[in-house]
Design a protein around this motif. Structure first.
Motif, PDB file in Angstrom:
ATOM      1  N   LEU A  64       0.886  -1.154   0.000  1.00  0.00           N
ATOM      2  CA  LEU A  64       0.000   0.000   0.000  1.00  0.00           C
ATOM      3  C   LEU A  64       0.931   1.212   0.000  1.00  0.00           C
ATOM      4  O   LEU A  64       1.715   1.329  -0.942  1.00  0.00           O
ATOM      5  CB  LEU A  64      -0.962  -0.063   1.176  1.00  0.00           C
ATOM      6  N   PHE A  65       0.898   2.069   1.019  1.00  0.00           N
ATOM      7  CA  PHE A  65       1.821   3.218   1.007  1.00  0.00           C
ATOM      8  C   PHE A  65       3.231   2.744   1.359  1.00  0.00           C
ATOM      9  O   PHE A  65       3.476   2.338   2.477  1.00  0.00           O
ATOM     10  CB  PHE A  65       1.419   4.260   2.038  1.00  0.00           C
ATOM     11  N   TYR A  79       2.345   0.771   4.808  1.00  0.00           N
ATOM     12  CA  TYR A  79       1.173   0.772   5.672  1.00  0.00           C
ATOM     13  C   TYR A  79      -0.023   1.207   4.839  1.00  0.00           C
ATOM     14  O   TYR A  79       0.120   1.801   3.768  1.00  0.00           O
ATOM     15  CB  TYR A  79       1.367   1.692   6.876  1.00  0.00           C
ATOM     16  N   GLY A  80      -1.191   0.962   5.360  1.00  0.00           N
ATOM     17  CA  GLY A  80      -2.392   1.407   4.656  1.00  0.00           C
ATOM     18  C   GLY A  80      -3.609   0.787   5.303  1.00  0.00           C
ATOM     19  O   GLY A  80      -3.641   0.578   6.519  1.00  0.00           O
ATOM     20  N   ASP A  81      -4.582   0.465   4.485  1.00  0.00           N
ATOM     21  CA  ASP A  81      -5.836  -0.087   4.975  1.00  0.00           C
ATOM     22  C   ASP A  81      -5.608  -1.475   5.557  1.00  0.00           C
ATOM     23  O   ASP A  81      -5.375  -2.424   4.823  1.00  0.00           O
ATOM     24  CB  ASP A  81      -6.803  -0.151   3.790  1.00  0.00           C
ATOM     25  N   ASP A  82      -5.614  -1.558   6.884  1.00  0.00           N
ATOM     26  CA  ASP A  82      -5.411  -2.846   7.570  1.00  0.00           C
ATOM     27  C   ASP A  82      -4.044  -3.449   7.310  1.00  0.00           C
ATOM     28  O   ASP A  82      -3.865  -4.657   7.343  1.00  0.00           O
ATOM     29  CB  ASP A  82      -6.491  -3.864   7.183  1.00  0.00           C
ATOM     30  N   VAL A  83      -3.085  -2.586   7.030  1.00  0.00           N
ATOM     31  CA  VAL A  83      -1.738  -3.102   6.747  1.00  0.00           C
ATOM     32  C   VAL A  83      -0.710  -2.224   7.438  1.00  0.00           C
ATOM     33  O   VAL A  83      -0.778  -1.000   7.343  1.00  0.00           O
ATOM     34  CB  VAL A  83      -1.453  -3.073   5.222  1.00  0.00           C
ATOM     35  N   SER A  84       0.206  -2.853   8.160  1.00  0.00           N
ATOM     36  CA  SER A  84       1.386  -2.144   8.659  1.00  0.00           C
ATOM     37  C   SER A  84       2.460  -3.212   8.762  1.00  0.00           C
ATOM     38  O   SER A  84       2.385  -4.081   9.618  1.00  0.00           O
ATOM     39  CB  SER A  84       1.123  -1.526  10.036  1.00  0.00           C
TER      40      SER A  84
END
Lengths: 993, 348
Positions: free
Chosen positions: B179-180, B198-203
């Motif tokens: 994502l980002f 990181y992003g939507d439900d992601v790190s």
């Protein structure tokens, strides 16, 4: 006699005979003074008396002025073609060549509607153009002449040269000409001749004042043309082009007719314009009129939610009420478009769907045009629809904000602002938060959260009631713009704050670009648990509408029951925020089942009984009654809690009804099957609709120049005059400028008002009559046409008036082309000169006043003139070569020393009586500023001795002491002694002088 | 008032007026092209357009000769603007170990190269930057630039002149996708690339070969536990292969082993750490966006020294996004983003 001096009251010159008497008197009273002083005093007295005498005799100096002032008054109005206007200026320029600067002065005044001094003319002045602003659409010669008369300097000979076509549209020249004659001003005139070869103008347009809907009516346009030409005629209805025609014009009057039939009722302005290829003046190419169309009753129905209006629309159709149904986006923008409707119904329409201008037009239509207004409730209506503090609320019969309940419903709103990355992001953030605060009621709570770049996720100001909106809005101005790393901390703060709040509706708005780290699951779960709805607004997300930031924000909204918005442009933000803020006022919605109670039937609910009404399942809370602005409103149906369900009132000319429940399935599902549903709504709509005007009163208008007059003749059906009415209204200009009118009664049954119009075209005026203390009345709409100025109508010179002016003042009618005409004659000094007098009495009086104290001074103040004179001379003696040595200073010390010695001597002499000593002391007081160095002064006997002291001895041999010195003081001393001793014989050495 | 009285009053007033006017018209007063609001950081509210190509003037060196041994600010360079000596919210900084030169990326997506003394050498703009600009970059062992192309969900490798050589990654929540993309680091020994996103439900933190083959990952759903992240913003690889991750929204640095399977250490006490770098001797430097300061840690994570506080002055910083050791490890270069400048720190 041509003396330079003139006396106004020559007989008072006899006062001069008093002068010798003054001398004689002085001889007696001033005997005690020494010669110099006495002469001075007498001279001064003579001077004072002389001055007074001359002043009283009104002495005047006569001045004969050989100056000549010529003022050129030049017409620069638009009735004169440009070429002639330039030639007029050129003429003045040429004339200025004959100006003699030593004796002549010349001014140039230009005029149109206003007059202004353009410049002072110098010899051989060139005048390419004028710079004064003079409103050339009119000609006011009298104003110009008035200015000229006021501009002449005193004492000069006066001539006015008037250059004009004589076509005055304002004022009357003749009066000023008479004034000029009285003041000895010569008015010479230069008439401007011109001919319009190719001009065409619209004389007028006529249409019948009243017409019937769908029935054709005929209008006529009268055009005058100076030449044969082609032309284009355009006809406009209410500003919109209806017809274009190519026509051929003959010289003289041409008439064009047209037939129209209109499908809309209302008041329309009609305009005709003409265009020709060689036209010179455009201002006269238009004419205006108006027509009034009566039509069938029509209702404008605006729905907020599509697809749910059928029950109501069908009901109205069954009752044969003509309805036009639109959604808010199709709502008319122009106020005149509302005229065709007799009533407007807003069915669950939120205020954000209509612009402020549209809302203002609705209020205007109700108040001044008599249009009816019905607002029907729903989740987005009344207070819940954000109608708080809007113009529409003013027209409605209920107030949107609830103040009088014990438990006042309130909402709480938290706003998280992460807006820094787009252009002007911070400015927008401030603006929209302020707009949202405005939409809340004072009892609602509001708070704002931000990320402060110094590292804190925090409240800008915490959740608190919006009682002082100004203060909260001011706090917004300090909003820092920090790039928020994560949503969670601020959301947690907001959720916790909202949990603690006692508000019934809790809402959060998040504005962001979606970059920050998402909130934790727990935070969202807490929000859901406590019924906190979160709406999210994505502005300029990096990934666009399909990016995952948008997904993230959508998820937050959907999980919590809020709404998601994607704003591509910051300008969409204010509307979104206002709409979201209004959600907080959902607290105004009460969803419970109840039977509405009938309080009165009034006119609206005629024929209904208390048991008729089926239950309702919800409504929006509103307020009327004492203490509100809606005291006058009547509540016919109320809820089980006493809140209004159906309330009405009259507002201005119109009427409005508020129905706070709805008319469809959500809250009124039991009503849809009710047999009286149709009657109910039909009666409401009919009652609220505009009344037809079939009144016997008559309204007429008249126009004079730019002043319009409205006259109402109030005569009722029996022919009796109706007096003591209150008549007020509004006049609206073509450009929608509004002027309030109040008509005053000027005769039985007659009411009048004037107003100023500075635009050309059709003005609309609506007036409302009412009897004092009564509600409602008659309303009238009419038009008043202000055509273009006569400046553009006559188009020919009027030299006769000018010639008359010249004749009256012995001026000439100038014809530059005539044989023997000399331009220099304009500057000839052949006018009778004016005498000017300079009055002398102010000066003389001032002189007398100034000299009088001097006289007193001379007599009372002891100054040793001789000594000062000697010293004065001495100074020069020193300066001049071969002058005398510096004698006086040494003498001074010497003399002073001797004086002191003498003083000591005298003291030692042991005067025999204390009285003498006292007298000495007294005399010492009179020893004013005796200069010690004057030859006579050192006669130490400045009076303190008995005067018998060997003055000569004390003098030390510088010549005998002058007698004058010791005279006064010694005499005084003697006199005192005498008085004290009671003796009358003069003491020794007393010389009468 | 008598004439004398007037002039007595008037002269002082005139004098005051002249003085005030002189003071007010001072052109050099606070050249804050950056916003004048109370904040120090973020928004340059206008979008500056792309600047000139190569610099036409050669300003003096940024990195002065070692003047003193005292730790602190050795030099400050730059200010807001678009010229060769100016920056527009500089964020990422990376050194080229071979020659000591360095690169700076700012918010206009310009990648600028400076030599070891700090003189501008060249600059180029990211080919695609409409959606946003890269947040992080590192210089690979071959001298090429590894760029975290944040808003394009990929890792791209450029030559020093800006020619795109290769790229890998696509948008997605699954491992292997991004994502980002916020941080990149190269393991010099193997050439592998560590990527944070990181992003939507992601790190998470992922490890790839130089060509983009996924080797391992840690993290996934965001969380606060060991081994989970919240918005990891940067990574650095130590000499022993350890991976240091700036776990910004958990306010900590997590130290992972080379395989990304184990968490070796968790260092707390920061506030939004946005960048992390490792010196050859194992010391670690952290740029704290939230605390507006730079922290120096021992190889064990003990705080050794801090610099900075919020502000615009010489010893202050405003929302710093990046910090990197100058090769050698005795100095560091910091992107003082909110002040649009670079700060050279002499380390103890």
């Amino acid at each position: 006699m041509n003396l330079p001096v003139h006396f106004g009251s020559p007989h008072l010159l006899l006062l001069l005979l008093a002068l010798p008497a003054v001398v004689l008197l002085a001889k007696r009273s001033l005997a005690g003074l020494d010669p110099i002083r006495r002469t001075l005093a007498v001279a001064l007295r003579l001077a004072v008396v002389g001055c007074l005498a001359l002043a009283l005799a009104e002495i005047e100096w006569r001045r004969v002025d050989d100056r000549l002032t010529v003022i050129f008054v030049v017409d620069q109005s638009l009735s004169i073609p440009p070429k002639q206007r330039e030639e007029a200026l050129r003429f003045v320029g040429e004339a200025s060549g004959h100006l003699d600067p030593t004796t002549d002065e010349a001014l140039l005044i230009v005029f149109g509607k206003d007059a202004s001094i353009e410049t002072k003319l110098v010899k051989n002045q060139t005048l390419p153009t004028i710079s004064s602003v003079i409103a050339p659409e009119h000609t006011d010669v009298s104003k110009a002449l008035r200015l000229a008369l006021a501009s002449f300097p005193q004492g000069s000979r006066k001539r006015i040269v008037l250059v004009s076509d004589g076509n005055e549209t304002r004022g009357e020249m003749a009066k000023e000409v008479e004034l000029a004659r009285q003041q000895g001003v010569e008015v010479s005139v230069l008439p401007v001749h011109y001919k319009y070869a190719n001009e065409a103008l619209v004389e007028k347009i006529t249409v019948p004042p009243q017409a019937k809907l769908e029935q054709p009516f005929t209008g006529r346009v009268v055009i005058r043309s100076f030449a044969k030409t082609d032309a284009t005629l355009r006809l406009y209805l209410d500003g919109g082009l209806e017809e274009t025609r190519a026509i051929k014009l003959e010289p003289g009057l041409n008439v064009e007719t047209f037939q129209w039939s209109l499908g809309r009722a209302g008041f329309f302005s009609v305009e005709a314009t003409i265009e020709t290829p060689n036209d010179t003046l455009y201002q006269n190419n238009e004419a205006h009129s108006f027509v009034h169309l009566q039509g069938e009753s029509k209702v404008l129905y605006v729905y907020g939610v599509e697809g749910e209006s059928e029950p109501l629309l069908e009901a109205l159709e069954r009752e044969r009420i003509e309805v036009e149904a639109i959604d808010a986006t199709a709502f008319p923008f122009h106020p005149t478009e509302l005229q065709s409707y007799d009533a407007i119904i807003l069915d669950d329409v939120p205020s954000a769907d209509l612009t402020k201008q549209q809302q203002s037009n609705i209020e205007y239509a109700v108040q001044h045009l008599g249009t009816g207004l019905i607002m029907i409730g729903g989740p987005d209506s009344f207070g819940a629809g954000g109608w708080i503090e809007t113009p529409v609320e003013d027209a409605l019969s209920v107030e949107m904000e609830i103040k009088s309940k014990k438990i006042i419903p309130k909402g709480a709103l938290a706003m998280i602002m992460h807006s820094c990355e787009f252009a002007d992001g911070n400015t927008w953030a401030v603006r929209i938060v302020q707009a949202a605060i405005d939409k809340l009621s004072k009892k609602d709570e509001v708070g704002v959260l931000i990320y402060d770049w110094q590292g804190a996720d925090k409240w800008l100001f915490p959740l608190q009631p919006a009682t002082n909106k100004a203060r909260l809005k001011a706090l917004c101005n300090t909003m820092p713009a920090g790039d928020m790393p994560t949503f969670d901390p601020t959301m947690k703060l907001a959720v916790n704050g909202l949990i603690k709040s006692t508000a019934t509706v809790k809402h959060m708005i998040i504005l962001s670009d979606g970059d920050p780290q998402q909130p934790s699951a727990k935070t969202l779960a807490d929000a859901v648990k406590h019924k906190i709805t979160i709406s999210t607004i994505a502005i300029a997300p990096h990934g666009g509408p399909n990016g995952f930031e948008v997904n993230l924000m959508k998820k937050i909204a959907s999980k919590t029951g809020g709404k998601f918005y994607l704003a591509r442009d910051p300008r969409q933000l204010p509307k979104i925020f206002i709409k979201e803020a209004a959600r907080v006022s959902r607290s105004l919605i009460l969803e419970e089942t109840f039977r509405p109670r009938l309080r009165h039937t009034g006119e609206v609910l005629k024929g209904f009984h208390p048991d008729d009404f089926p239950p309702l399942h919800g409504y929006v809370m509103t307020q009327t009654g004492p203490g509100t602005t809606k005291e006058r409103a009547q509540v016919l149906l109320e809820s089980h809690k006493g809140d209004p369900i159906l309330a009405y009132w009259r507002y201005g000319v119109g009427k409005s009804i508020a129905f706070t429940s709805d008319a469809r399935g959500r809250w009124a599902k039991d009503w849809l099957a009710w047999p009286k549903y149709t009657n109910f709504w039909a009666q409401c709509v009919r009652w609220a609709s505009k009344e037809l005007d079939d009144s016997p009163y008559l309204v007429t208008t008249s126009v004079k120049g730019n002043r319009g007059k409205l006259i109402l003749d109030a005569v009722d059906e029996d022919g009796t005059f109706v007096n003591h009415l209150e008549v007020a209204g509004i006049a609206r200009s073509p450009r929608d400028k509004r002027t309030k009118l109040k008509l005053r009664q000027t005769a039985p049954g007659r009411y009048e008002a004037d107003f100023d119009a500075d635009e050309t075209g059709t003005y609309t005026a609506t007036i409302l009559t009412s009897e004092p203390g009564q509600e409602g009345g008659e309303s009238f709409t009419t038009g008043i046409v202000f055509p273009y100025s006569d400046e553009f109508r006559r188009l020919e010179a009027n030299p006769r008036g000018l010639a008359r002016a010249a004749k009256r003042t012995n001026g000439q009618v100038i014809d530059p082309t005539a044989e023997g005409f000399e331009l220099a004659s304009l500057f000839e000094h052949n006018l009778s000169a004016e005498e000017a007098f300079l009055e002398g009495w102010p000066w003389l009086l001032a002189l007398a006043i100034g000299l009088f104290p001097l006289d007193v001074f001379v007599r009372r103040v002891m100054i040793d003139y001789e000594k000062h004179w000697a010293r004065f001379i001495g100074v020069f003696a020193r300066i001049l070569p071969g002058g005398g040595g510096p004698r006086p200073p040494r003498q001074a010390t010497g003399t002073l020393g001797r004086l002191m010695e003498r003083k000591a001597e005298v003291r030692d002499e042991r005067l025999p009586s204390t009285i003498a000593a006292a007298g000495a002391a007294a005399a010492k007081r009179f020893e004013a500023r005796v200069a010690a160095d004057a030859p006579g002064a050192k006669s130490g006997d400045q009076g303190k001795s008995k005067g018998k002291a060997p003055a000569a001895g004390a003098a030390g041999g510088d010549g005998g002491p002058p007698k004058e010195e010791r005279l006064y003081t010694s005499r005084l001393l003697d006199a005192k002694k005498r008085a004290l001793r009671g003796q009358r014989r003069p003491s020794d050495g007393d010389e009468k002088k | 008032m008598s004439p004398r009285g007037l002039s007595r009053l008037g002269l002082p007033i005139l004098a005051l007026a002249l003085v005030a006017g002189g003071l007010g018209c001072d052109p050099s007063t606070t050249a804050d092209a950056s916003d004048a609001t109370a904040d120090g950081g973020a928004a340059a509210t206008s979008t500056p357009d792309a600047g000139a190509a190569a610099p036409d003037e050669v300003p003096g060196p940024i990195l002065p000769e070692r003047a003193s041994e005292a730790p602190g600010v050795a030099a400050v360079f730059g200010g807001p603007g678009v010229g060769p000596s100016s920056f527009s919210y500089p964020r990422a900084i990376a050194f080229d170990g071979r020659d000591g030169g360095f690169y700076v990326v700012d918010r206009r997506a310009w990648v600028r190269r400076f030599d070891a003394e700090g003189r501008p050498v060249s600059q180029w703009q990211m080919p695609e930057h409409e959606n946003g600009n890269p947040r992080h970059l590192k210089v690979g062992r071959d001298g090429n630039l590894i760029v975290a192309d944040t808003h394009y969900y990929r890792v791209a490798v450029f030559s020093p002149e800006g020619v795109e050589l290769r790229a890998f990654g696509e948008r997605g929540q699954d491992d292997g996708k991004f994502l980002f993309v916020t941080g990149v680091a190269e393991d010099a020994a193997t050439g592998d690339v560590i990527v944070c996103d990181y992003g939507d439900d992601v790190s998470r933190v992922q490890r790839f070969t130089a060509e983009g083959e996924l080797l391992g990952a840690m993290g996934g759903l965001p969380g606060e536990e060991k081994g989970r992240f919240q918005r990891p913003m940067a990574a650095a690889v130590g000499a022993d292969g350890r991976v240091y991750v700036a776990d910004s929204c958990n306010h900590r640095i997590q130290v992972l082993d080379a395989t990304l399977q184990n968490v070796l250490a968790v260092w707390e006490g920061f506030r939004y750490p946005y960048d992390v770098d490792v010196a050859p001797d194992g010391r670690v430097i952290v740029a704290e966006y939230g605390n507006n300061r730079i922290s120096l840690l021992s190889p064990d994570g003990e705080p050794l020294w801090t610099h900075g506080r919020p502000g615009r002055g010489r010893d202050e910083v405003a929302t710093p996004w990046g910090a990197a050791f100058v090769p050698g490890g005795d100095r560091a270069l910091v992107t003082d983003s909110g002040n649009h400048r670079l700060v050279v720190l002499e380390l103890p």
